[in-house]
Structure formats: structure tokens, C-alpha cells
Scaffold this motif. Structure first.
Motif, PDB file in Angstrom:
ATOM      1  N   PRO A   1       0.816  -1.228   0.000  1.00 16.50           N
ATOM      2  CA  PRO A   1       0.000   0.000   0.000  1.00 16.50           C
ATOM      3  C   PRO A   1       0.849   1.277   0.000  1.00 16.50           C
ATOM      4  O   PRO A   1       0.518   2.231  -0.705  1.00 16.50           O
ATOM      5  CB  PRO A   1      -0.812  -0.113   1.302  1.00 16.50           C
ATOM      6  N   LEU A   2       1.933   1.287   0.755  1.00 18.73           N
ATOM      7  CA  LEU A   2       2.796   2.476   0.783  1.00 18.73           C
ATOM      8  C   LEU A   2       3.439   2.700  -0.583  1.00 18.73           C
ATOM      9  O   LEU A   2       3.505   3.826  -1.085  1.00 18.73           O
ATOM     10  CB  LEU A   2       3.870   2.336   1.879  1.00 18.73           C
TER      11      LEU A   2
ATOM     12  N   LYS B   1      14.299   3.901  -1.123  1.00 22.31           N
ATOM     13  CA  LYS B   1      14.032   2.738  -0.265  1.00 22.31           C
ATOM     14  C   LYS B   1      12.664   2.086  -0.521  1.00 22.31           C
ATOM     15  O   LYS B   1      12.543   0.871  -0.446  1.00 22.31           O
ATOM     16  CB  LYS B   1      14.105   3.152   1.214  1.00 22.31           C
ATOM     17  N   ILE B   2      11.652   2.901  -0.768  1.00 23.13           N
ATOM     18  CA  ILE B   2      10.324   2.332  -1.021  1.00 23.13           C
ATOM     19  C   ILE B   2      10.164   1.970  -2.492  1.00 23.13           C
ATOM     20  O   ILE B   2       9.650   0.906  -2.839  1.00 23.13           O
ATOM     21  CB  ILE B   2       9.201   3.311  -0.587  1.00 23.13           C
ATOM     22  N   ALA B   3      10.637   2.860  -3.366  1.00 22.40           N
ATOM     23  CA  ALA B   3      10.514   2.585  -4.807  1.00 22.40           C
ATOM     24  C   ALA B   3      11.215   1.282  -5.179  1.00 22.40           C
ATOM     25  O   ALA B   3      10.782   0.567  -6.080  1.00 22.40           O
ATOM     26  CB  ALA B   3      11.092   3.736  -5.622  1.00 22.40           C
TER      27      ALA B   3
ATOM     28  N   TYR C   1       8.492   3.950  10.223  1.00 20.37           N
ATOM     29  CA  TYR C   1       9.493   4.962   9.898  1.00 20.37           C
ATOM     30  C   TYR C   1       8.919   6.008   8.945  1.00 20.37           C
ATOM     31  O   TYR C   1       9.121   7.208   9.111  1.00 20.37           O
ATOM     32  CB  TYR C   1      10.715   4.272   9.270  1.00 20.37           C
ATOM     33  N   PHE C   2       8.201   5.534   7.943  1.00 20.88           N
ATOM     34  CA  PHE C   2       7.691   6.447   6.920  1.00 20.88           C
ATOM     35  C   PHE C   2       6.271   6.938   7.217  1.00 20.88           C
ATOM     36  O   PHE C   2       5.593   7.443   6.303  1.00 20.88           O
ATOM     37  CB  PHE C   2       7.740   5.783   5.536  1.00 20.88           C
TER      38      PHE C   2
ATOM     39  N   ASN D   1      -1.222  10.181   1.484  1.00 20.20           N
ATOM     40  CA  ASN D   1      -2.668   9.906   1.469  1.00 20.20           C
ATOM     41  C   ASN D   1      -3.462  11.190   1.273  1.00 20.20           C
ATOM     42  O   ASN D   1      -4.449  11.225   0.529  1.00 20.20           O
ATOM     43  CB  ASN D   1      -3.096   9.203   2.763  1.00 20.20           C
ATOM     44  N   GLU D   2      -3.018  12.241   1.942  1.00 23.27           N
ATOM     45  CA  GLU D   2      -3.674  13.538   1.806  1.00 23.27           C
ATOM     46  C   GLU D   2      -3.542  14.057   0.360  1.00 23.27           C
ATOM     47  O   GLU D   2      -4.521  14.497  -0.258  1.00 23.27           O
ATOM     48  CB  GLU D   2      -3.006  14.511   2.803  1.00 23.27           C
TER      49      GLU D   2
END
Ligand SMILES: [Zn+2]
Length: 623
Positions: free
Chosen positions: A252-253, A463-465, A604-605, A613-614
């Protein structure tokens, strides 16, 4: 802050635990994986006990290692024909020893043995990157194909017009375009150019897979992918489920990040080029493989200019030289209660690029003698990337030092994701507060709300990508090895996974005359990739556990374990076990859980996640 994604280089050691583990650069170059193989014998009754066999193997490997590492070290820090010849000869001898041991180990498969001896056998025989087929002709062909594929990849150039030098660009030049150009067509040209080099070895790859599988079968695996998955102290099928479970936690992130980045790219390039309901064209993310996106930070920066951490500026202004930069990193580990680096580290490491000879500058960490002779080879410049890289490398070095009293076959990471995660764990503690404390940042304004979102965005772009990419490479390869993906579907299946996991798509039509997976080094060199996915999850899990041990209260992204001995003790426990027991036992002893878990990376994120989300509230996310 930029993050370093590290490639672990295993020199010579296709079949045995690495002593030489190397680093990293954010584009993930891994320099080699051994694929030489020789013939092995069929199982017979062993003449000595399993304990004696392992003791003997440890002794032989120990003795062979120092000589081999010396030859490799001299070669990489003094490249010429002579050092190359000595390094190759030494490699050959070392590989022969490994193959003999691997072959003999088969004789012990069914014998009763102690848990420790069984673990040593596991380390010797499981999770191997390549296993030799039984037939000598097949072995030679496999080795030749490996060399050929790496050679095609390594020397590939994309030429426009005739093939004179001025018309041709290699991966370095094309990657520079990918990271700096903001021109759609120029990017497309660099992307399609690099992806035009890999079809040259598509047929070879198909044959390579068949031969590699025959080697794996000779050692009782269904295919080579099963051998790769066998190195995690759990049944291979369970390991697949574990990887899936971890991915489900972070998906989801990732999707939120993809959604926001897509919308910013759409603003920059236009909705006709980047439609808001389709996957992102793969050439617009600042990276040849769309695997790390921090180079397009300028296009997606949430609050322009807020909270920039100028590490490079500070290092330059303070005229820090290579040794001083390395000492800053050493000081972090020492502040945790870990030992100072031995004098020989400072005498024998190569920390700057020599002016008078050819060297391999790709950063790496070495354990020369499996004892105290540890070194780093890095051409340190006063900039942020090198500053972070030396922390990453010292993570490997402190791992070496922590387990150097163990027998050779236990001298390795708890699993292959652990070794890559340690230095990165320390890097998560390089916070604005820490930088202020060590005098590399003179103000703490970097911690206001906008600054936090900016810093988190920059980190998340790497890190997320990276997460879906880190997972899908072996997702594809496991199926290629098992035959579930047929050779005639290599490219189609590759893009199905790229779209499914990453939400990206090829920018131009593709067909089975392309071989886009092959545009990535680790495919050409047959280097497993799941370890990088695991390291990305684990570093945050470790960080949280160490912050808990330090008694830190507050948001996880603010925690630095600098100067905390309780955190250092936990880290030492984690490292000192090496590969002497299943990684689950090591994880439990150090941080009280037997499971890898992605909840720390989400914690952490959390600020960025809420912000995304906003921002995405009125967007239809997904693809
Ligand atoms: Zn590394």
C-alpha cells in the motif's frame, strides 16, 4: 538524504560462503559471480565422520583463503597483466578446492550429525548460486556461456550511426542521461538504446538456464531457483510465502508513492505522455531500470528548498580527506561500544584513488585472513554518496570482525540479506541531530514539518521505490528456472511482472525479439536478487529494535543510536553469531523475534505515508 543501494559482490565464491563482500553503488553494479565449474563424483560411502569432514573443510578453506584474497587484492588495487594472471591462477586453485568439497559433501547427506555440523553442511551446500552439471562438456559450456553473457553486458554500447567512438555510449553515459535529462525523447532514446543490447544473448540465456538446471538436479534440487531458495533455513516453498507476506505489508505504501510520483510526472511531461490511470512509462524515473527514483527528486520535491541536508557541502568546506571521512564512520561504531578498527586497517586499506596505476574503484569490504586483517577499498571523495558508502562498507567490516573467531563455514551473514542490511541500518541513524552533533550540520532547522516530509520523500524514492523491483527480479527468474515461464514468453512475462508490481510499463511496444530482463546486470551475471529486497526490510526492523534497546521514545525516523552502548550490545549479538545457527535463532537472540517484519519500515515512513494519502485524496490511484 540519499540512500545507498548495495550490491553484494562475491568474488570467486560461487559455491561457498563469501569472505569478500562488497559494496555498493546506487545503480547496483555487481562485478562477478563465479561460474567456473568442474566435474564432481557420485555419492559413495565416506571414510571419515561428518564432524571430521567439516573440521577438515574449515582448515582447508581457511588456509586457501588468505592466499586467494591476497592475489585478488593485489589485482584490484594494482591492475596489470601480471597481477591478473596471478589472480586468475589463484581463483582456479580455490575453485577446485570448493568443488572437491562440494562433491564430497554429497556423501554425507543421509548420515546423522550434530546440529552444528548439520548447519556447516547447510552452509557448504545450500543456497548456491550455481552448481556444476555432472557432464564435463556441459560444465565447460555453462562456464563459457556465463563469461559470454557477462562479456556482452559489460562491453555493450549503444551506437547511433556508424560505430565510431563518438557515436557510441556505454551504460555509464546512458545512465547519466537517465538521471539528469528531463526531455522525454532524449530519455526514450537512452532507454531504448540500452535495451537494444540484451537480445544479443537471449538465446544464450535460454541455454544457460537449461545447463544450470541440470547442475542443480545433480545436487537434488528441482531447478536452480530451488537451490537459491534453499539458503534460508526453511523449506523453499515457505520462503516464497515469506517474501510475498513482506511485500503485502509494504505494497500500500508503494502504491501511494507511485500515485503521487505519477501525478507529478504527468504535470511535468503532460497527461498525454503520463496518463493518470495508466502505469508510468519506465524511462521517466531517473534510472535505467526504474528501480530507484531519487534522481528525479527535483520533479517531486514536496516543499521546494525545505530542510536540505548538505553533507557534501560540509565535507568540502571542512576539507575532510578520505581518512578523516572513514574515521567519522568508524567513530559511529566505536560510539556503540564496538572495537576500534585494527591498525592494519589504516595501513592496508585503499581509501583514495592512486594516481600512478589502474585500480578497481568499486567500493568493497574485505576479510583477508578470516581474522583481523580487514580492509576497505574505496576511492573516497568528499561527497555524500562516498560518505554513506563508507558507513555501508564498515557494516560489512564490523560483521567480519564480530564473527572472526568462528570456524570458516560459519563466517557469513545469518542469511544473505543480513550482511547488506547492517551498514544501512547504521545509516538510518545519520539524522539531522546526529549530523549536528558531529559538526557536519550547523543548524537543526532541518527538523521542521516540511523538512521532514522532504527528507522522507527523498529516502522513499530509493528505499520504497526499490521494493517491488527487488522482489520481482527473482519472481521472474524462479519461474524461468522452474519452466513455468517458457523461453518464448520471456519478455511478455517480464513486463507482466513489471506492471503488476511496479506499476510501470515499457514506453514503446515490445515483442519477443526483445530481452528486457537481460538489460539488468544480475540477469547477465546470474546473481540472485531477493537478498536486496530482504535487506531493505531488515534494516528498518534492525533500526527499530536497536532504538528500542537504546530507550528511544519518539518517532522512529528521528532516532539515532549514536553513542548508545545498549544498542551496540544488541548489534554485537546480532553480528557475532554469524552463520553458526539458523538465522531465525540469531534474530530471536538479538531482537526477540523469529520473523522478518516490515512494520518498522511503515512506522518509519508514517509522516510521509500520511502526507501521501492527503495528496492522493482526489486521485484515482492504481493502474
Ligand atoms: Zn554491501
Amino acid at each position: 538524504m540519499k540512500s545507498i543501494l548495495c550490491a553484494k559482490k562475491i568474488l570467486v565464491l560461487a559455491v561457498i560462503a563469501p569472505l569478500l563482500i562488497s559494496a555498493c553503488d546506487k545503480k547496483e553494479k555487481v562485478s562477478e559471480s563465479g561460474n567456473e565449474t568442474t566435474s564432481i563424483s557420485v555419492a559413495s560411502t565416506p571414510s571419515i565422520s561428518p564432524d571430521d569432514f567439516i573440521a577438515d573443510a574449515n582448515k582447508k578453506l581457511d588456509a586457501a583463503t588468505l592466499e586467494n584474497n591476497s592475489a585478488q587484492w593485489v589485482y584490484e588495487t594494482y591492475i596489470n597483466d601480471d597481477s591478473g594472471l596471478l589472480a586468475a591462477k589463484s581463483n582456479e586453485r580455490f575453485l577446485t578446492l570448493q568443488k572437491e568439497l562440494l562433491a564430497e559433501a554429497r556423501d554425507y547427506q543421509t548420515l546423522p550429525m550434530s546440529a552444528a555440523t548439520a548447519k556447516a553442511f547447510t552452509n557448504l551446500t545450500k543456497g548456491k548460486e550455481l552448481l556444476p552439471p555432472d557432464n564435463a562438456a556441459d560444465i565447460a559450456e555453462l562456464a563459457n556461456l556465463g563469461t559470454k553473457m557477462s562479456g556482452i553486458y559489460g562491453s555493450a554500447k549503444y551506437c547511433k550511426g556508424d560505430k565510431t567512438e563518438k557515436n557510441c555510449r556505454d551504460l555509464t553515459a546512458l545512465s547519466a542521461v537517465m538521471s539528469t535529462s528531463r526531455n522525454y525523447d532524449e530519455l526514450l532514446d537512452a532507454w531504448t538504446g540500452w535495451h537494444s543490447i540484451s537480445p544479443a544473448y537471449r538465446k544464450d540465456y535460454e541455454r544457460y538456464i537449461a545447463l544450470a538446471n541440470s547442475g542443480a538436479k545433480a545436487y537434488g534440487f528441482n531447478d536452480l531457483g530451488a537451490s537459491w531458495r534453499s539458503g534460508y533455513d526453511m523449506p523453499a516453498a515457505d520462503f516464497e510465502l515469506e517474501v510475498e507476506r513482506l511485500w503485502n505489508q509494504v505494497e500500500p505504501l508503494y502504491k501511494s508513492l507511485q500515485c503521487k510520483v505519477r501525478s507529478d510526472l504527468s504535470k511535468h511531461y503532460g497527461a498525454d505522455k503520463v496518463p493518470l490511470d495508466k502505469p508510468i512509462p519506465a524511462h521517466l524515473l531517473g534510472d535505467m531500470w526504474s528501480q530507484q527514483w531519487s534522481d528525479i527528486y527535483d520533479l517531486v520535491e514536496p516543499y521546494p528548498g525545505a530542510g536540505k541536508l548538505d553533507i557534501t557541502g560540509a565535507l568540502v568546506k571542512q576539507k575532510k580527506d578520505a581518512v578523516q571521512i572513514a574515521k567519522i564512520a568508524e567513530n559511529f561504531f566505536v560510539s556503540l561500544g564496538l572495537q576500534k578498527l585494527p591498525d592494519s586497517f589504516w595501513q592496508k586499506s585503499m581509501l583514495t584513488k592512486p594516481r600512478d596505476r589502474e585500480v578497481e574503484c568499486h567500493a568493497s569490504a574485505w576479510s583477508m585472513d578470516a581474522k583481523n586483517d580487514v580492509r576497505i577499498k574505496e576511492c573516497i571523495q568528499p561527497n555524500e554518496t562516498e560518505f554513506l558508502t563508507i558507513h555501508h562498507e564498515l557494516g560489512h567490516v564490523y560483521y567480519f570482525l564480530a564473527y572472526n573467531n568462528l570456524p570458516f563455514l560459519f563466517q557469513n551473514g545469518a542469511h544473505d540479506g543480513f550482511h547488506e542490511a547492517i551498514g544501512d541500518t547504521i545509516m538510518l541513524s545519520i539524522t539531522p541531530d546526529y549530523l549536528t552533533k558531529v559538526g557536519l550540520l550547523d543548524k537543526t532547522a532541518a527538523s521542521n514539518e516540511h523538512a521532514v516530509i522532504n527528507q522522507q520523500m527523498r529516502m522513499a524514492l530509493d528505499k520504497i521505490a526499490f521494493l517491488p523491483f527487488g522482489k520481482l527480479i527473482d519472481q521472474w527468474r524462479w519461474k524461468v528456472y522452474s519452466g513455468e515461464i517458457k523461453p518464448e514468453d520471456y519478455n511478455k512475462s517480464w513486463w507482466q511482472l513489471r506492471t503488476q508490481y511496479q506499476g510501470i510499463a515499457a514506453p514503446v511496444a515490445r515483442s519477443e525479439s526483445d530481452f528486457d530482463a537481460g538489460a539488468k546486470y544480475h540477469i547477465a551475471a546470474n546473481v540472485p536478487y531477493t537478498r536486496y529486497f530482504l535487506a531493505h526490510i531488515l534494516q528498518f526492523q534492525f533500526h527499530k529494535a536497536l532504538c528500542d534497546a537504546a530507550g528511544f521514545k519518539g518517532p522512529l525516523y528521528q532516532c539515532s543510536i549514536y553513542d548508545n552502548k545498549a544498542a551496540g550490545e544488541k548489534l554485537q549479538t546480532l553480528l557475532a553469531a554469524g552463520a553458526s545457527q539458523p538465522w531465525q535463532d540469531t534474530l530471536e537472540a538479538a531482537i526477540g523475534t523469529r520473523k522478518m517484519d516490515a512494520s518498522a519500515i511503515l512506522e518509519y515512513f508514517a509522516p510521509l505515508s500520511a502526507w501521501l494519502n492527503e495528496q492522493n485524496k482526489h486521485q484515482a490511484c492504481g493502474w
